[in-house]
Every structure is written in C-alpha cells, then in structure tokens.
Design a protein around this motif. Structure first.
Motif, short mmCIF file in Angstrom:
data_model
loop_
_atom_site.label_atom_id
_atom_site.label_comp_id
_atom_site.label_asym_id
_atom_site.label_seq_id
_atom_site.Cartn_x
_atom_site.Cartn_y
_atom_site.Cartn_z
N LEU A 1 0.83 -1.21 0.00
CA LEU A 1 0.00 0.00 0.00
C LEU A 1 0.86 1.26 0.00
N ILE A 2 0.37 2.25 -0.71
CA ILE A 2 1.01 3.57 -0.70
C ILE A 2 0.43 4.36 0.47
N PRO A 3 1.27 4.90 1.33
CA PRO A 3 0.71 5.72 2.41
C PRO A 3 0.35 7.12 1.91
N TYR A 4 -0.50 7.77 2.69
CA TYR A 4 -0.82 9.19 2.45
C TYR A 4 -0.10 10.00 3.51
N ARG A 5 0.79 10.88 3.05
CA ARG A 5 1.53 11.73 3.98
C ARG A 5 1.54 13.17 3.47
N THR A 6 1.64 14.09 4.42
CA THR A 6 1.66 15.50 4.04
C THR A 6 2.85 16.19 4.70
N ALA A 7 3.23 17.31 4.12
CA ALA A 7 4.34 18.08 4.68
C ALA A 7 3.99 19.56 4.71
N TYR A 8 2.74 19.81 5.12
CA TYR A 8 2.33 21.22 5.19
C TYR A 8 3.30 21.98 6.06
N TYR A 9 3.67 23.19 5.59
CA TYR A 9 4.48 24.13 6.38
C TYR A 9 5.88 23.59 6.67
N ALA A 10 6.31 22.53 5.97
CA ALA A 10 7.57 21.89 6.36
C ALA A 10 8.72 22.18 5.39
N GLU A 11 8.43 22.78 4.25
CA GLU A 11 9.50 23.16 3.32
C GLU A 11 10.38 21.97 2.97
N THR A 12 9.74 20.91 2.54
CA THR A 12 10.51 19.75 2.16
C THR A 12 9.81 19.09 0.97
N TRP A 13 10.33 17.97 0.53
CA TRP A 13 9.68 17.23 -0.56
C TRP A 13 9.82 15.75 -0.28
N GLY A 14 9.01 14.95 -0.97
CA GLY A 14 9.11 13.53 -0.75
C GLY A 14 8.13 12.75 -1.60
N PHE A 15 8.36 11.45 -1.59
CA PHE A 15 7.49 10.52 -2.31
C PHE A 15 6.97 9.48 -1.32
N CYS A 16 5.76 9.02 -1.56
CA CYS A 16 5.19 7.90 -0.81
C CYS A 16 5.07 6.73 -1.78
N LEU A 17 5.38 5.56 -1.31
CA LEU A 17 5.34 4.42 -2.23
C LEU A 17 5.15 3.14 -1.43
N ALA A 18 4.73 2.10 -2.14
CA ALA A 18 4.61 0.79 -1.51
C ALA A 18 5.98 0.34 -1.04
N HIS A 19 5.97 -0.32 0.13
CA HIS A 19 7.24 -0.75 0.67
C HIS A 19 7.94 -1.72 -0.29
N GLU A 20 7.16 -2.52 -0.99
CA GLU A 20 7.73 -3.41 -2.00
C GLU A 20 8.47 -2.62 -3.08
#
Lengths: 447, 447, 447
Positions: A131-150
């Motif tokens: 499963l792909i998680p849902y994550r947010t980075a409001y106000y955090a000034e960063t970037w990222g990807f969410c992905l299946a652990h596989e």
C-alpha cells in the motif's frame, strides 16, 4: 371518531429520498481521481463538480497571507507531474499512476540523487508493503514521495532521477459554502473536509453525504437555516471561522461528516459540551435506527470539530463517522479506494443524517395549556372511545407523555429519552395536541 | 526542531528520593518500644526522636484542663511498671515484656485480688489466643490488663498480687508540628496520630512516612506550605484545631496518614466533601501507580479525619491507609509488630504520597490565550514537522487537551481525568504552552 | 453509664398493629359483590361500609355537570339487571351471576338482536377463554356485554333477546375523604380508586390497606396531617383536585395505593419529581424490609398519580403496588377474585405503608450544635466507657453519622442512604442527641 384514526396512524414518513446509493457512489467516483490538497486547483475542481449538484454553492478564494485567527493562509500548492526514474529512464514511481505518490505540499525538485539520500525523502509502510501511504508536509518546506514498501525495496540502482513539478506560491485558499435559508436565522452547520487526494472514504464519502443531504433539505420545509461548508481540513475551518463571526453566532447545532462510506458501524463523537441537542439527537437517531454504533466523548483531535469546539467558540458540533480514523487498516493508504466505499453504506449514512436533521427540526419545548390534571382527551376525540385496544393505548401513551412533560422545561428529545417512545410518535402526538390547542411552543433556551 | 525534542521528551522525573525502605523501617524500630498514650512521656520521647530527623519540629505542651473545642485537655498519664504476680512472686503478666499488657490510661492500683474479681479487669482475645489485645480506658477511671487468652486461661491460683505503677495527674498534652513554608500561605496538612504504644503499623508506619515526606518536601520548591501535625488521636487533633483557627483557614488540602507499613493494597477514604482536589489527586496517583487500591466514600469514623471533617470545619482532608483498620487480623494486637511492617511497603507508601504532593503542586487552572481555533503549533515548533510519527502524536494530544480545556474552568486534574493521559505529560504540555505564551494561570476558585 | 444502655438499645418498635391479615381480607370480601363504577350507588355502598371502619369518613356528592378542571362531572350510572336470553328464555349471560358481564357505563337497551349484530357489543378474551374481561365505555354512549370467550363461542342461535336495565342520568359523583389532623397542617395524601366492580386486587386491596392504615395512624402521634381520598379513578381525583386547592398546597408527600393484595413483589413508581422524600422513603422502607421489590421511574399513565403528578400540580405522589397493572394474567378479569387476594399479602402491604409513614414522620434535618470537632460524647455518657465492644461501636456509628451530617442540609433519610445504617438506629441516635442538646431541628426546605 374521525380524529381517532389520526391518533392511531403514525405520521406518514417523508417521501423516500430520491437518492440511491449508486448516486452517492457516482459522485465519489467523479471526485476520486483529483489531486486535492489544502490549497490549489484540486479543491477548485472538486467544488466545481459539487456545483453541478448544488448550483447555489458559493466558492470563496482567500488570498495567501490573509491572517486567519492565529494562522495565516499559506501559499497555494499545485502539481502537474512527479516521478522517480531509473537508469533506463523508466518511471519507477509515477504521480500519474497514483497521486498519493507525492508527499502533499512537496516543494518542486529536479535532479539526480544517490539512493541513500533519496531514501530520506521516501515514505512507505513496512507492515502493509503493498500500500502507498498518504503523507503531508504542510508548512515543512521539504519534498518527498510515498510508495509501496515493496517498491521501495526494489530500488537497487545507485542513483535515481527525481522530478516534482509542483509550485508553492502566493495564491489562495479555496472553500465552498452553501446556505439553505430556513424559517429562522438559527443555523445548522454541516462541515466536510475537501483536502484529501485520492482517498475515497476519507473524505469523499463525507462530501457525498453532505452534498446529498443538502439536496434533500433543499426540498424540505426548514425551521433552521442549513450551512454547508466544504473546506480543507484545519486551515479551511479556521479560515471560515475567522471570516464568519456572525454566522458562528447563529449556529445552534453542527455536524462534521467524515468516513461515512465503508460498512463499519457508526461512531458519533460528541461535541465538547457533551449534552448539546445535536449530541442527543444523533444518539437517538442511532438508537432508533437500531444499527451498530458507538457514542464517544469529545476529545480535541480528529477532524474540524477540533476548531469548532475550540474553547473560544465551543460550538455544539459533533463528528459523525463510521469506523473512526486510524482504526481501519485502509486508513490513509491507497487501499482507501473506490471498492472500499459501498453504495449501500453511503446511503445508510445519508438516511441517518437526514433523520438527525428531522429530529433537530422537530425538537421543541412546549407548554401544556391544560396542565392541571389530564385534559379530557376523550371529549376531543383524542382518546379511544372503548378502552382496551393496544394501538390506542400506544398512541395515548405518547399523548400523555407529551402532555405531562410539556412544562416548558422538557423538549421532545427529553421526552423521547425519558419515555423510550419513538421520537416520531411523540412528534405526531405533539402535532395533534397543538392542533387541539392543548400545547403551545415555547422559545428554546438561550444557546 | 529544537523545541520538538522538548515536546517529545517527558519532563525528567524528580531525582530519586534519598530515602530507602530500610531508613523508614529503622525509624519504626526506634519508636516501637516506647509506651505512648494520649498524654505523657511516651509522646515526648517519640517527638524527640522525630526532631533528630526534622530539627525544626516544634513540640507544644498544652496544660491539663485547657478547654479545647467541646473537650478539655485530660490529666497526663505516665507509667513506670505493672505486673500480676502469682503466689510464688513470679510476674505472670509483665509490662516490661510488652507495654500492651496494660490497659492504656489505667489508674494506679496495688493489692491482692481474688481471681474472679481480677478477671473483671482482664482483656483477651479468645479467637486469637496467643495475641495481646490493645485496649484503652481513656476517661473511664478504671484499670486493667490485656493479655493473651492462653495466659488468661492459665491463671489458676485463687488470688494474685497486682500492681500498676502509673500516675494520672495534672500535666500536659504534647504534640509536634512542623511548617515548611512555600511560595504561598495556602497549606497542605499532613497529620498522623502518635498515641499508640508498641504497634508498628498503627501508627509508626504513618509517622515514618510523614517524617520522610517532610524530609523530601523540605528539599523541593513548594507552591504550598506544608504543615505536619504529630498528635495523639482525637484529643490531639481537637487540641490542634482549637488553637489554630488561622492555620485551619489556610488549609487547601490534607491527608491523614495511617497504617502504611504492611503489604496490603492501598485504601483512600475521601474527605467529607468527596470531590476535593486531594480526593481526586490521590485517586489519580493510585491509578497511575497501577497498584491495587480502593477509593472509599467518607464515613465519620476512622482516624483524625473525623475531626478535620467535622461539619463546622469540613476540611478537604482524606485518609490514606493500606488495609483499613479492623480489617487485618493483626489490628490492635501484639502481632502488629516490627515483622508485620515491611521496608518496601513503607517506601512505596512514601513514593505514593510524594506523587500526591507532586500532583497537588502542579495542579492548576489555565486560560488558553489563543482560544479561537487551535493555535498554529507548527509555527512555534510545537508540532511535528512531518505528520505520522506516533511519539509526536502522543505529545500533540497532550498539547491539544491542555489547550482545549484551559478555559479557566478545568484544572490539569480535570484534564487528566477526562483525557486519561498521564498527569506528568499534561503538566509538561502546560509548561511548554506557558513558555510559548499560549497559556496563563488563573487563580484557583475560592476554597 | 445509665445512658449507655439507651445508646445500645434500639428504640422500642411501635406496638404491633392490631390488624390481622384476615381483617383486611374480610373488608375485601364485604366490598367484592358491589357493582361499582365511576358514579352511582355502588360507590355509595362502598363508602358506607368504609364508614363502619372509619366513622369520620366524609362522603361528598358533586352534581353532574359541575366543571372540574378541564372536565365536567358525568351523568350518574346505575344498573339493576342485565342479561342475554336465548330462544328458550334462558339467561345465557347474566349480570346477577357476575357484574363484570356488563360493559361499565352501558346505555340501557332492550330488544332482540341478530347474533352478528349482537357480537358488535360483546367483549371476550380469546386467549383466556374462561375469564370474563372487565371493560368500560365511559363517555362512549354505547352498550355491551363482557363474557368468557367459551360463552361467546357457544352462542349459536340466530337471534337473542337483550336487556340492560341501566340508567344514565343527572345525579352526582361520590367520593370519600378523611382527614386525620396532625401537629402541623402539612399533609400526607393517601389515595385509592373505588370505581372498579368485582375485582378484588384492583382495587379492593388498595382500599383495604388505606382503611387499615387510617385506623393505625388514628392511634399514633402525628407530625403530619393525613388525608385519605377514596374516589373513582381519573374523574374522582380530578374532582377532588378541582375542589381542594388549599389542601393541595399543603401536600408534602403522597401515595396512591393499588394492587396490594396478591403475593407478588412490590413495585413503587416514583413521583414525577423522582427524588421526592416519599420516593426515597418508600425505597428505604422496601430496602429495609428486605422484600422483593422494584423501584420504577415515573411515567404518566397508571393510576391517579397521573392527575396528582400532572405538570400544573406536580405533587410528590408516587404509586405503590405489588405486581403492576397489566403484568399479571388475572388483571382486569374475573380471575381477580377473592382467592387471588391473600390475607398475608394484604397485611405485609399494610406494614410496609406503616413503615413508610414512620419514616416520613421521623425524617428531619438537624443542626449539630457542637459542629467543631466531635463533641465529647463520653463526658455525656453517650460513648462506651471501655472501647472494643461491637454493640457500642454500632451505636456510636449512628451517633457519629448523625452528628457529622447534621449541618442543616442533610435529612435523616439522606444520612440513612449515605451510611447504609438502619433508619430506626439513626432516628434513635438523633433522639439521644436532641435530648443532650447536641442537635436542633431545622425547618424543612420550602416544598
């Protein structure tokens, strides 16, 4: 005896709602692909679709930087594309396949990263590896990807090319608002968050139920005015509260709607006050619907009841869900999809909130105008002429309960709770007694 | 992010108390041989030993005949020796072997008594035939011996020689008092009875716990002033109450400490008010300590809470014990000895009362200074920058609970009871919010 | 020590009531054959018999047409004979065999009816085919017969001759009333309905218990005045309420007595207020009597508590029964006969209401005149001189409870509920403390 039939026959139920479960699910399906966040075009597209259902829905744009309570409206986030490419230029993570792949509110980025460095920006669920998680980075000034652990574990190349084609720039926060005026200016608030991307239960289910509730109430006589707010979570509710001091003062009851599409039992979280009419109306509606449910005490986290019930406002607003957030494995993952949400569950949720609205509309305090002894109901045709009939006995009980406790202090909800009789039967009894000048409504106590 | 660590890290526990269980037991052992009563040199010797631990302990002498509330201070009783001798001049009952052998407050007597007449003055426990009972004859103008039922049944001679070498004469009632001044003049009363002879649990255990609590609090910053009273039961508390109207008016919380040395679960008997802060603080401390315990309603018998909770005073004073009086077989017998009282039980009791004091010290009402919506915790570094971490979530919950219920009406104890979160975590959250100017303390309600 | 005996000895119980179960049953037997209804000679005959037991019982006649609250006194109904005859002139249904055979308040009728038409006027119980039901047609301007379903099914002839020799004409409503004056004008109301024909439990049992309660109280010192009302159900209570505004204002406690003759456990239905002293006194009496019982919340149907507890009056009147109406198979049938009602059940019911009256008489609030600390009970001989005696300890507990909670706010009932001690022991303790000038009564709070 003509009126006796009235006594015996329960009031006709409201015409069955036009909505079908499929209609609600169809709305969820239309909204599902959109990449929503707390600001940006995803919210605008969502509200535009809702306007097809509710043409009077107003869309408000509040500029970045506007002070709202203790906060200010953030920059607007939009995203066109995002990917991680391997050495062969293949997208191994692709926003176009699922918009959960991008950490919401990611800064734009473009470049080649060593795998170890890239992993600092990757979020997965080792215990739910597909499963792909849902994550947010409001106000955090960063970037990222969410992905299946596989997927994450399959990354084996030394470097990857990364692109997030997003913008985070001055713009606006967008929310939708619909007022259905009623006989009084006193308001019922219905609020749903519209900031989550492709998550069907959280909260397209709540949006769909709110939308069809508005369609239903639009066709009903209304004592209360109903205000529907479709706003991004937290900052949207704060923005609305900040701009609407007068409307806030008119709110008498309110519900946050969320997580109403899966098959689990209902959970109602009471308002901070704990004994507000809406708290008791929802509890009664759940009890009378004879569905599995739980009524929980208020706690200051959850959805936008956090804001409505902050101590400065302390509004009588509860939150209706089915299985609560965090308590079902699909929560905030790509498994919260269109299959997870069921037409019949959506429809049952709609019917429940309709019945809550019905109770709030009908809930009144009355004064018995013949309070010394029982009034002579028989003389008025309100009493079975020959004693001993069980139907007549039931209808009489409702009449007697309403008469006895209509002392200006007890509402129909109070009487329903105390008597255990169905609310509709008490409501019908009150209508009959009103028609015979045995009751008069008294004003609600000051809120 | 530097503050985030603060959010996540619980406040460091207070330095572990220097006291060990052996230290408390050593004090019990020193006090055990002394023959105490409600007046006399036994109390003086006891207080002199306590002064070695608490040099500032004041010893008060109140003369016989002094009117105290509805009573007056009785004559002073002292005893040097007592015995029953058989025909061979052998002491078959001997005060020097155990001071329980003498009915406390016995008049002096010397003479030869026929066995049948003597038996009118003998007290034993037929169902516990090897134990000497503890009995008193305050205000009764009589004399008597207590002895094991086996001893009593072995008395077979026609006459016995009897001697009680006591005096009952004008003198004084003696009690000890220690005030540890705090930041405010509001007081916490800690009271233990010091009138029982060689009974280790009742109440040398309470005396030892109170003494070491005073040693502990002496080294702590204190919002409250703490007043320790070591006085004979009933008449001592009445004497203290009679002489201290001003101190009485400053008491905000209080505990009677008794029976704290054996291994049984705790029993807290609530104050007459039943919902006083001390009642709730003890209940919370017991709950958080996760020890076997029972919280009982007030009843007007027991220890000196009888006096403190008499209706004219109605002070918020409860009584903390382990197994209650009369409910363990050793109660008021020679089996309540130095083996019955355990170092580890004494130490656990001390730790519990220390944690009660900690809760009372920290329990406050606050006003949220940003009560409209949630304040922007993230902007202040009080919120995890990336959502989803369970530790951050726990710390956030404490922040949100304190913010939401800090409306000037709810104390930290209220919030702990309502949220189920650990008091220390809420206290830490309040400290953080105070440091960020999001809270301000409000005065306690009038007592 | 002389007073110590007083402390230890419970107050002597009141002399055993003269009444025996047989005496109550004999009254039921005398009243059973009479055909009562809400008006007419059956009520007059009933009250004439009660006057043999209670010579001061006043009989009131209120003319037809008199406005009473929202109602008016109906025409008076009397009946001499009624029957259904078959083709051979045989009475197949005969009022002289059982007065339940006539629908109460039937209009006079005489004629020959086709069976099908006649059946419109016949009432039976198919599920209890051997029993005659009790049915009424007050205010319905109809006629009818009640009969065993077996009888009904045996009717096979094409036509039957029918006669109801009744009159429904201007006359009066009759009720009985007895006032036993007490030390104060504050009143206790005891009310029983007298409108049912040959039904022994409903309500000859209630009438008998009320009658013997009046005989008992007549011989007792009384703080309260006691008013007994024997009136037809509903319209009788309404008539009495309408005519007695001043007495109504003096009612402090009240009981409706009904269904007290069979062997089932007691049911007490609380007054509308729910926490009235009578509600708590009955609950305590039931608890202390250690009999099977149930205490139910108020509901606005049942017996004449419906009228006394209508919201305009809202009197503190509950209803004491054994098995409630409708919950035993004999209810409102010919099986509610002289065998169904048992002497010992009637007597136990009487004893219970006597003990309720005893609690109401003794229930007081007191002020402790020595409220600072415990008063010196030993000096006054109120305390066991030598500690350790269990009897003395029990008596002391009662003294301490009364002293501690006699702050002008708590009644003896409050203290009994809180302490769990027997009411009589607390009452005795209060009497002792009064005699020693340690208590003073305070006025009851305004009703």
């Amino acid at each position: 005896m003509s009126l006796l039939a009235d006594v015996l026959a329960p009031a006709p139920a409201a015409a069955p709602p036009a909505a079908r479960g499929e209609d609600l699910h169809a709305l969820v399906r239309r909204l599902y692909p959109i990449c929503r966040s707390i600001t940006g075009d995803g919210v605008r597209q969502t509200l535009a679709i809702l306007q097809e259902y509710l043409p009077d829905l107003q869309v408000h744009e509040v500029p970045t930087g506007t002070p709202v309570l203790d906060w200010e409206v953030p920059r607007e986030w939009n995203i066109r594309d995002a990917w991680i490419k391997n050495g062969r230029g293949e997208r191994v993570v692709d926003f176009r396949q699922h918009n959960l792949h991008v950490l919401s509110y990611s800064l734009p980025v473009r470049g080649t990263y060593a795998l170890e460095e890239l992993k600092q920006h990757l979020y997965s669920l080792p215990e739910q590896p597909q499963l792909i998680p849902y994550r947010t980075a409001y106000y955090a000034e960063t970037w990222g990807f969410c992905l299946a652990h596989e997927q994450l574990e399959a990354l084996a190349e030394p470097t990857y090319e990364v692109c997030i084609d997003s913008t985070l720039a001055p713009g606006a926060l967008t929310y939708g608002e619909l007022l259905l005026p009623g006989d009084t200016e006193e308001e019922v608030l219905v609020s749903s968050h519209v900031c989550h991307p492709s998550l069907a239960n959280d909260n397209l289910s709540g949006i769909a139920v709110a939308t069809f509730l508005a369609q239903h109430l639009r066709e009903q006589p209304r004592r209360y005015s109903y205000r529907f707010v479709f706003a991004p979570g937290t900052i949207g509710a704060i923005t609305w509260l900040s701009a609407n001091a007068e409307a806030v003062a008119r709110i008498r009851h309110g519900l946050v709607l969320s997580l109403l599409g899966e098959a689990g039992g209902f959970t109602y979280k009471k308002s901070r006050r704990g004994t507000a009419a809406v708290d008791r109306a929802v509890a009664l509606a759940l009890r009378e619907a004879a569905v599995p449910h739980r009524v929980a005490e208020f706690e200051p986290y959850g959805y936008d009841e956090r804001q409505y019930c902050s101590p400065g406002f302390d509004l009588p607003v509860g939150c209706l869900s089915r299985t609560p957030y965090g308590q079902f494995p699909e929560y905030h993952t790509s498994a919260d999809d269109l299959d997870f949400v069921r037409p019949e569950a959506l429809l049952d949720s709609l019917h429940l909130v309709q019945s809550v609205a019905g109770v709030l509309e009908a809930n009144r305090r009355y004064q018995n105008l013949s309070p010394y002894g029982e009034p002579a109901l028989g003389r008025r045709g309100l009493y079975a002429a020959v004693s001993g009939s069980p139907d007549a006995a039931r209808a009489q009980r409702a009449l007697l309960w309403v008469l006895n406790f209509s002392d200006g202090q007890h509402s129909l909800l109070d009487i329903a709770d105390r008597s255990g009789l169905p609310f509709a039967q008490l409501q019908h009894a009150a209508d009959l007694l009103l028609a015979h000048d045995l009751l008069t409504p008294v004003p609600d106590p000051a809120p």
